[in-house]
Design a protein around this motif. Structure first.
Motif, short mmCIF file in Angstrom:
data_model
loop_
_atom_site.label_atom_id
_atom_site.label_comp_id
_atom_site.label_asym_id
_atom_site.label_seq_id
_atom_site.Cartn_x
_atom_site.Cartn_y
_atom_site.Cartn_z
N GLN A 61 -26.85 -26.97 -78.60
CA GLN A 61 -27.46 -28.17 -79.17
C GLN A 61 -26.57 -29.39 -78.95
O GLN A 61 -27.04 -30.48 -78.66
N GLU A 62 -25.27 -29.17 -79.10
CA GLU A 62 -24.32 -30.28 -78.94
C GLU A 62 -24.29 -30.80 -77.52
O GLU A 62 -23.80 -31.91 -77.28
N ASN A 63 -24.82 -30.00 -76.59
CA ASN A 63 -24.91 -30.42 -75.19
C ASN A 63 -26.35 -30.42 -74.69
O ASN A 63 -26.61 -30.21 -73.51
N SER A 64 -27.28 -30.67 -75.60
CA SER A 64 -28.67 -30.86 -75.20
C SER A 64 -28.77 -32.11 -74.34
O SER A 64 -27.90 -32.99 -74.40
N PHE A 65 -29.82 -32.21 -73.54
CA PHE A 65 -29.90 -33.40 -72.69
C PHE A 65 -30.01 -34.68 -73.52
O PHE A 65 -29.41 -35.71 -73.14
N PRO A 66 -30.72 -34.70 -74.68
CA PRO A 66 -30.71 -35.93 -75.47
C PRO A 66 -29.33 -36.27 -76.03
O PRO A 66 -28.97 -37.44 -76.15
N ALA A 67 -28.54 -35.23 -76.38
CA ALA A 67 -27.19 -35.50 -76.90
C ALA A 67 -26.31 -36.09 -75.79
O ALA A 67 -25.52 -37.02 -76.04
N ILE A 68 -26.44 -35.55 -74.58
CA ILE A 68 -25.69 -36.10 -73.45
C ILE A 68 -26.14 -37.53 -73.18
O ILE A 68 -25.32 -38.44 -72.98
N LEU A 69 -27.45 -37.74 -73.19
CA LEU A 69 -28.00 -39.08 -72.95
C LEU A 69 -27.56 -40.05 -74.04
O LEU A 69 -27.14 -41.18 -73.74
N ALA A 70 -27.60 -39.61 -75.30
CA ALA A 70 -27.20 -40.49 -76.40
C ALA A 70 -25.74 -40.92 -76.27
O ALA A 70 -25.39 -42.06 -76.61
N GLY A 71 -24.89 -40.00 -75.79
CA GLY A 71 -23.50 -40.36 -75.60
C GLY A 71 -23.32 -41.48 -74.59
O GLY A 71 -22.45 -42.34 -74.75
N GLN A 72 -24.17 -41.49 -73.56
CA GLN A 72 -24.10 -42.56 -72.56
C GLN A 72 -24.75 -43.84 -73.07
O GLN A 72 -24.26 -44.95 -72.81
N LEU A 73 -25.84 -43.72 -73.82
CA LEU A 73 -26.49 -44.90 -74.39
C LEU A 73 -25.57 -45.61 -75.38
O LEU A 73 -25.64 -46.84 -75.54
N ALA A 421 -39.79 -34.93 -63.41
CA ALA A 421 -39.11 -33.63 -63.43
C ALA A 421 -39.70 -32.68 -62.40
O ALA A 421 -39.01 -31.80 -61.89
N ASN A 422 -40.98 -32.87 -62.11
CA ASN A 422 -41.63 -32.03 -61.09
C ASN A 422 -40.95 -32.22 -59.74
O ASN A 422 -40.66 -31.25 -59.03
N ALA A 423 -40.66 -33.47 -59.38
CA ALA A 423 -40.01 -33.74 -58.10
C ALA A 423 -38.57 -33.24 -58.10
O ALA A 423 -38.07 -32.75 -57.08
N ILE A 424 -37.89 -33.35 -59.23
CA ILE A 424 -36.50 -32.89 -59.32
C ILE A 424 -36.43 -31.39 -59.10
O ILE A 424 -35.58 -30.88 -58.36
N LEU A 425 -37.34 -30.64 -59.74
CA LEU A 425 -37.34 -29.19 -59.57
C LEU A 425 -37.65 -28.81 -58.13
O LEU A 425 -37.04 -27.88 -57.58
N GLY A 453 -33.96 -17.57 -67.41
CA GLY A 453 -34.74 -17.90 -66.23
C GLY A 453 -35.76 -18.99 -66.44
O GLY A 453 -36.49 -19.34 -65.51
N VAL A 454 -35.82 -19.56 -67.63
CA VAL A 454 -36.79 -20.60 -67.97
C VAL A 454 -36.09 -21.92 -68.26
O VAL A 454 -36.47 -22.98 -67.73
N HIS A 455 -35.08 -21.88 -69.11
CA HIS A 455 -34.42 -23.09 -69.56
C HIS A 455 -33.19 -23.39 -68.71
O HIS A 455 -32.51 -22.47 -68.24
N PRO A 456 -32.86 -24.66 -68.53
CA PRO A 456 -31.60 -25.00 -67.86
C PRO A 456 -30.41 -24.51 -68.65
O PRO A 456 -30.51 -24.25 -69.86
N ASN A 457 -29.27 -24.38 -67.99
CA ASN A 457 -28.01 -24.22 -68.72
C ASN A 457 -27.45 -25.61 -68.98
O ASN A 457 -28.13 -26.62 -68.75
N THR A 458 -26.23 -25.69 -69.45
CA THR A 458 -25.68 -27.01 -69.81
C THR A 458 -25.54 -27.90 -68.58
O THR A 458 -25.78 -29.12 -68.65
N VAL A 459 -25.18 -27.32 -67.45
CA VAL A 459 -25.15 -28.10 -66.20
C VAL A 459 -26.54 -28.66 -65.90
O VAL A 459 -26.69 -29.83 -65.55
N GLY A 460 -27.56 -27.80 -66.04
CA GLY A 460 -28.93 -28.26 -65.79
C GLY A 460 -29.34 -29.37 -66.73
O GLY A 460 -30.02 -30.33 -66.31
N ILE A 463 -27.91 -32.57 -65.51
CA ILE A 463 -28.71 -33.10 -64.41
C ILE A 463 -29.94 -33.82 -64.95
O ILE A 463 -30.30 -34.92 -64.48
N ILE A 464 -30.58 -33.22 -65.96
CA ILE A 464 -31.76 -33.85 -66.57
C ILE A 464 -31.37 -35.16 -67.26
O ILE A 464 -32.10 -36.16 -67.17
N ALA A 465 -30.23 -35.17 -67.95
CA ALA A 465 -29.78 -36.40 -68.60
C ALA A 465 -29.57 -37.51 -67.58
O ALA A 465 -29.96 -38.67 -67.80
#
Length: 494
Positions: A61-73, A421-425, A453-460, A463-465
């Motif tokens: 959770q601490e490295n969810s894409f919104p948390a990563i994004l919020a840190g940059q915002l 996200a479709n194009a990114i995948l 096999g469904v959800h990204p890992n923290t690296v993924g 990338i989404i952030a």
């Protein structure tokens, strides 16, 4: 010596060494452009919550894409970003399981290989012990991503009512942080209560995913939510018009106070590792093996011919159902529920089976030992719940196309940033590189997806952030720095 070449049908590991990034002089200071990041709220499902490797876990959770994004915002005026964090521990999945990690196991051939396994005998079940586990009094929260949520769940009253969790009419992940003063409060209302100046919305994956992961059978969560499936769509694919109406309702609520934001479309679900890891053909057969199998299916083929001769099926279906093996690789034998019901001479129904065709898929949950040692897929068919046929894939693709048209139109109509996200995948299918390291959709070795096999890992999620940052910068003239993807944790090997 342990044979590490078998990683659940995964290619040998390739280790890549990244080059140091280059930096330019006189980089402009971070800025918000025309946006206001002072209060950011993120809305969505498991992808927003930070779910990975089959569980929600605090460190993820601490490295969810919104948390990563919020840190940059925050570098451009963003404020506090509060999440409904679990206690420290091994996480908890929808089956009350712990998060998955890589571990060694011995298969039916006696070979040792690496594969996903829970890191503990059970998950943090105390996090679903209500009312003790409820933390809603500490809200409202800036991340209202709810694992398992479909689009219409976000607007459904009672979706977080703890009293409904045991009856299957409520979601325990939301019950943890539902407003204790209003247990019927929909997720979207909690998001609106934040009075955000900026939002992100990523929803719609689960409106299709349950159908796909169950091999097109569907889990029919509509029944447990006391929702009429004729209204919302059956077999777990939400009706296109319903999705459009609900989605625009969500956007309307989030923008009612003048907030701006970024919205994300639905990636091609059938391209994720859950559907691309298990081979769709048998290992190479010797001619003698093929001859033995053909002899075993001769009676079945004769009955298919009889049904054709009696006009109970047409030529196309007869051609589809006839089983034939040859030396080399062959399509597995699978159950296809769309085939016609035909009987033998005694009136007993024949199995609705045929060989898997190019472009069709097996799920990651297909029992590998049964394929290797016990004749599943050759002597007996692979059950329907592990198979995505062409018809089922077409239904999935049709829904994705419709949902994404709705999402892109909403971005244009409401003047919002848009993440494709479709194009990114699709780009990731052939590999996407950051600082000299390439990430792909390959299971485990691709480096961007978690062990479910469904959800990204923290690296993924990083990338989404970055994709969200790019879209925000482009739409609002902002200058939000991207994160260094290779600074985040990927799959950990034992």
């Amino acid at each position: 010596m342990k044979n590490l070449k078998n990683l659940i049908y995964i290619a040998p590991l390739v280790f890549a060494i990244g080059c140091a990034p280059e930096f330019e002089d006189d980089i402009p200071a971070p800025s918000a452009g025309s946006a206001d990041f002072s209060t950011y709220v993120s809305v969505g499902n498991s992808l927003t919550a930070g779910f990975q490797s089959n569980a929600l876990r605090r460190v993820r959770q601490e490295n969810s894409f919104p948390a990563i994004l919020a840190g940059q915002l925050k570098l451009a005026g963003g404020g506090e970003f509060k999440q409904p964090l679990l206690d420290e521990g091994v996480g908890i999945g929808s089956s009350l399981n712990a998060e998955f990690g890589l571990d060694y196991s011995v298969d039916c051939l006696g070979e040792t290989s690496l594969g996903p396994a829970p890191i503990a005998s059970q998950g943090q079940i105390d996090q679903f012990n209500f009312p003790a586990a409820m933390i809603g009094a500490s809200g409202p929260f800036n991340n209202v991503g709810v694992p398992g949520a479909k689009s219409y769940h976000l607007a459904a009253p009672g979706y977080g009512d703890p009293a409904g969790v045991l009856q299957g009419t409520a979601n325990p992940y939301y019950a943890r942080f539902v407003n204790p003063q209003n247990l019927q409060e929909p997720v979207i209302n909690q998001a609106v209560a934040v009075n955000a100046s900026f939002f992100s919305l990523w929803i719609g994956n689960n409106d299709i995913l349950g159908y796909a992961t169950s091999g097109g059978i569907g889990q029919d969560h509509n029944k447990t939510m006391n929702i009429d499936p004729t209204t919302y769509g059956s077999a777990d694919i939400t009706n296109n018009n319903v999705f459009a109406n609900v989605y625009n309702q969500l956007i309307g609520g989030l923008t009612a106070n003048g907030a701006t934001g970024v919205i994300t479309n639905i990636p091609n679900i059938t391209s994720i590792p859950y559907f691309t890891t298990i081979p769709t053909q048998t290992p190479d057969l010797r001619q003698g093996q093929a001859d033995s199998l053909n002899a075993a299916y001769a009676g079945y083929n004769a009955l298919v011919d009889l049904a054709l001769a009696q006009s109970r099926i047409g030529q196309n279906e007869a051609n589809l159902r006839k089983v034939n093996f040859s030396a080399g690789a062959n399509g597995w034998i699978v159950i296809d529920s769309d085939l016609a019901l035909i009987t033998d001479t005694s009136g007993n129904p024949l199995p609705k089976m045929r060989q898997l065709k190019p472009g069709e898929l097996l799920t990651l949950t297909t029992p590998s030992d049964s394929l290797k040692c016990f004749g599943m897929g050759t002597s007996s068919p692979i059950p329907d719940q592990y198979v995505l046929t062409r018809n089922e894939i077409n239904s999935i693709q049709s829904a994705i196309y419709s949902y994404n048209s709705t999402i892109e139109k909403a971005a244009n109509d409401f003047g919002l940033a848009f993440v494709d996200a479709n194009a990114i995948l699709k780009e990731m299918e052939s590999g996407i590189s950051f600082n000299g390291v390439t990430y792909s959709t390959d299971f485990v070795t691709g480096g961007a997806f978690s062990l479910d096999g469904v959800h990204p890992n923290t690296v993924g999620y990083a990338i989404i952030a970055n994709a969200h940052i790019d879209a925000i910068n482009e739409k609002y003239g902002a200058n939000i720095p991207r994160v260094s993807v290779d600074a985040y944790e990927g799959i950990v090997f034992p």
